[in-house]
Design a protein around this motif. Structure first.
Motif, PDB file in Angstrom:
ATOM      1  N   THR A  66       0.822  -1.209   0.000  1.00 49.11           N
ATOM      2  CA  THR A  66       0.000   0.000   0.000  1.00 49.11           C
ATOM      3  C   THR A  66       0.856   1.259   0.000  1.00 49.11           C
ATOM      4  OG1 THR A  66      -0.176   0.196   2.423  1.00 49.11           O
ATOM      5  CG2 THR A  66      -1.773  -1.232   1.305  1.00 49.11           C
ATOM      6  N   LEU A  68       3.823   3.169  -1.899  1.00 48.03           N
ATOM      7  CA  LEU A  68       4.517   3.166  -3.183  1.00 48.03           C
ATOM      8  C   LEU A  68       6.029   3.070  -3.011  1.00 48.03           C
ATOM      9  CD1 LEU A  68       4.698   3.356  -6.213  1.00 48.03           C
ATOM     10  CD2 LEU A  68       4.426   5.838  -6.021  1.00 48.03           C
ATOM     11  N   ASP A 109     -10.745   3.247   2.242  1.00 48.08           N
ATOM     12  CA  ASP A 109      -9.321   3.518   2.020  1.00 48.08           C
ATOM     13  C   ASP A 109      -8.479   2.270   2.258  1.00 48.08           C
ATOM     14  OD1 ASP A 109      -9.970   6.125   1.420  1.00 48.08           O
ATOM     15  OD2 ASP A 109      -9.413   6.918   3.393  1.00 48.08           O
ATOM     16  N   PHE A 112      -9.303  -0.539  -0.632  1.00 43.07           N
ATOM     17  CA  PHE A 112      -8.804  -0.138  -1.940  1.00 43.07           C
ATOM     18  C   PHE A 112      -7.293   0.060  -1.937  1.00 43.07           C
ATOM     19  CE2 PHE A 112     -13.067   0.135  -3.332  1.00 43.07           C
ATOM     20  CZ  PHE A 112     -13.057   0.239  -4.716  1.00 43.07           C
ATOM     21  N   ALA A 113      -6.725   0.418  -0.788  1.00 39.94           N
ATOM     22  CA  ALA A 113      -5.272   0.594  -0.717  1.00 39.94           C
ATOM     23  C   ALA A 113      -4.549  -0.709  -1.020  1.00 39.94           C
ATOM     24  CB  ALA A 113      -4.866   1.113   0.665  1.00 39.94           C
ATOM     25  N   THR A 116      -6.568  -2.621  -4.729  1.00 37.33           N
ATOM     26  CA  THR A 116      -6.582  -1.878  -5.991  1.00 37.33           C
ATOM     27  C   THR A 116      -5.308  -1.046  -6.171  1.00 37.33           C
ATOM     28  OG1 THR A 116      -8.993  -1.728  -5.710  1.00 37.33           O
ATOM     29  CG2 THR A 116      -8.000  -0.399  -7.448  1.00 37.33           C
ATOM     30  N   LYS A 117      -5.114  -0.100  -5.285  1.00 34.35           N
ATOM     31  CA  LYS A 117      -3.909   0.742  -5.365  1.00 34.35           C
ATOM     32  C   LYS A 117      -2.642  -0.112  -5.308  1.00 34.35           C
ATOM     33  CE  LYS A 117      -1.327   4.053  -2.539  1.00 34.35           C
ATOM     34  NZ  LYS A 117      -1.330   4.772  -1.237  1.00 34.35           N
ATOM     35  N   GLY A 118      -2.591  -1.044  -4.377  1.00 32.61           N
ATOM     36  CA  GLY A 118      -1.399  -1.879  -4.228  1.00 32.61           C
ATOM     37  C   GLY A 118      -1.081  -2.656  -5.484  1.00 32.61           C
ATOM     38  N   LEU A 120      -2.134  -1.907  -8.645  1.00 33.13           N
ATOM     39  CA  LEU A 120      -1.789  -1.001  -9.747  1.00 33.13           C
ATOM     40  C   LEU A 120      -0.321  -0.597  -9.682  1.00 33.13           C
ATOM     41  CD1 LEU A 120      -2.630   0.821 -12.145  1.00 33.13           C
ATOM     42  CD2 LEU A 120      -3.120   2.604 -10.446  1.00 33.13           C
ATOM     43  N   PHE A 121       0.132  -0.212  -8.501  1.00 29.11           N
ATOM     44  CA  PHE A 121       1.503   0.269  -8.405  1.00 29.11           C
ATOM     45  C   PHE A 121       2.524  -0.861  -8.375  1.00 29.11           C
ATOM     46  CE2 PHE A 121      -0.818   4.104  -7.176  1.00 29.11           C
ATOM     47  CZ  PHE A 121      -0.219   4.991  -8.055  1.00 29.11           C
ATOM     48  N   GLN A 124       2.925  -1.209 -12.006  1.00 30.96           N
ATOM     49  CA  GLN A 124       3.696  -0.075 -12.521  1.00 30.96           C
ATOM     50  C   GLN A 124       5.192  -0.273 -12.295  1.00 30.96           C
ATOM     51  OE1 GLN A 124       4.305   3.564 -10.203  1.00 30.96           O
ATOM     52  NE2 GLN A 124       3.129   4.653 -11.787  1.00 30.96           N
ATOM     53  N   SER A 157     -13.509  -3.220  -5.265  1.00 32.69           N
ATOM     54  CA  SER A 157     -12.042  -3.136  -5.335  1.00 32.69           C
ATOM     55  C   SER A 157     -11.475  -4.151  -6.313  1.00 32.69           C
ATOM     56  CB  SER A 157     -11.439  -3.336  -3.940  1.00 32.69           C
ATOM     57  OG  SER A 157     -11.515  -4.686  -3.513  1.00 32.69           O
TER      58      SER A 157
END
Length: 254
Positions: A66, A68, A109, A112-113, A116-118, A120-121, A124, A157
């Motif tokens: 979570t 970056l 938060d 999704f952290a 989803t966010k975790g 995606l990055f 990346q 998510s």
């Protein structure tokens, strides 16, 4: 098997459950594996020992996906350790059940952290190092496309993950990299032991084993190694023409 011989794989959330099974399977297929964990250090180190005892190479790397900065460090450490990265399996995730009126911004938060966010990055940062032929597999869920009581936040998510692979496929495809997601159904892990009962509608007074038989064509939960087998296919050369897809491994859930 040696179809992943010479490949380096990073598996997030690999200390337990499906992630552990994926790490074991990729190593069995010949890959060197970087085992990511956040809090289950003992489980991750035990897994590394097991992989090495089987003749493989592995390293445990702690990182919270979570964050970056930690994700960037995780990927870079894997690359520095083994000189390359060929495969990312993003498996870290958390569950959530609650009726609409009880969902809080903090819940949103947190879920999704990680889910989803975790992911995606992680994709990346891994993509910065992947070469043509690289593979990314994210983790979705059958809940993303099914109605499950009180499961809205978690399902949303994971639905976002399905959209990510569709949209990233064209971008990464220009570099010869595939990205897909796997959507497991109920799987016999410690997470399932805690949450499986919540998948049953509260008005349905049926014992959980009977409910599983009623809603799954194969009549049982998946074994983690069965989900790992699908993941191993997606990261292999056999799946070189599959990208932008979410593969459901749910035993015929209905």
């Amino acid at each position: 098997m040696t179809r992943l011989s010479g490949k380096v794989a990073l598996v997030t959330g690999a200390g337990r459950g499906i992630g552990r099974a994926v790490a074991l399977r990729l190593a069995e297929d010949g890959a060197t594996v970087a085992v990511n964990f956040r809090s289950s250090a003992a489980d991750a180190e035990h897994l590394v020992t097991e992989l090495e005892e089987r003749g493989g190479q592995a390293v445990a790397i702690r990182a919270d996906v979570t964050d970056l900065a930690e994700t960037k460090r995780l990927v870079e450490q894997a690359v520095e350790t083994y000189g390359r990265l060929d495969i990312l399996v993003s498996n870290a995730g958390i569950e959530h059940f609650a009726p609409l009126g009880e969902i809080t911004p903090e819940d949103f938060d947190r879920v999704f952290a990680v889910n989803t966010k975790g992911q995606l990055f992680a994709a990346q940062q891994a993509a910065r190092h992947l070469r043509p032929g690289g593979r990314i597999v994210l983790t979705s869920s059958v809940s993303a496309t099914r109605s499950v009581f009180h499961h809205t936040l978690y399902a949303a998510s994971k639905a976002a993950v399905n959209s990510m692979v569709v949209n990233l496929a064209a971008e990464l495809g220009q570099r010869g990299i595939t990205i897909n997601a796997i959507a497991p159904g109920g799987t016999a892990t410690d997470m399932a032991a805690t949450n499986a009962v919540h998948y049953r509608h509260p008005l349905l007074d049926v014992p959980l084993p009977e409910w599983e038989k009623m809603h799954c064509a194969l009549g049982r939960l998946a074994r983690p190694e069965e989900i790992a087998a699908v993941t191993a296919f997606l990261v292999s050369d056999d799946a070189c023409y599959i990208t932008g897809r979410t593969i459901e491994a749910d035993g015929g859930f209905f």
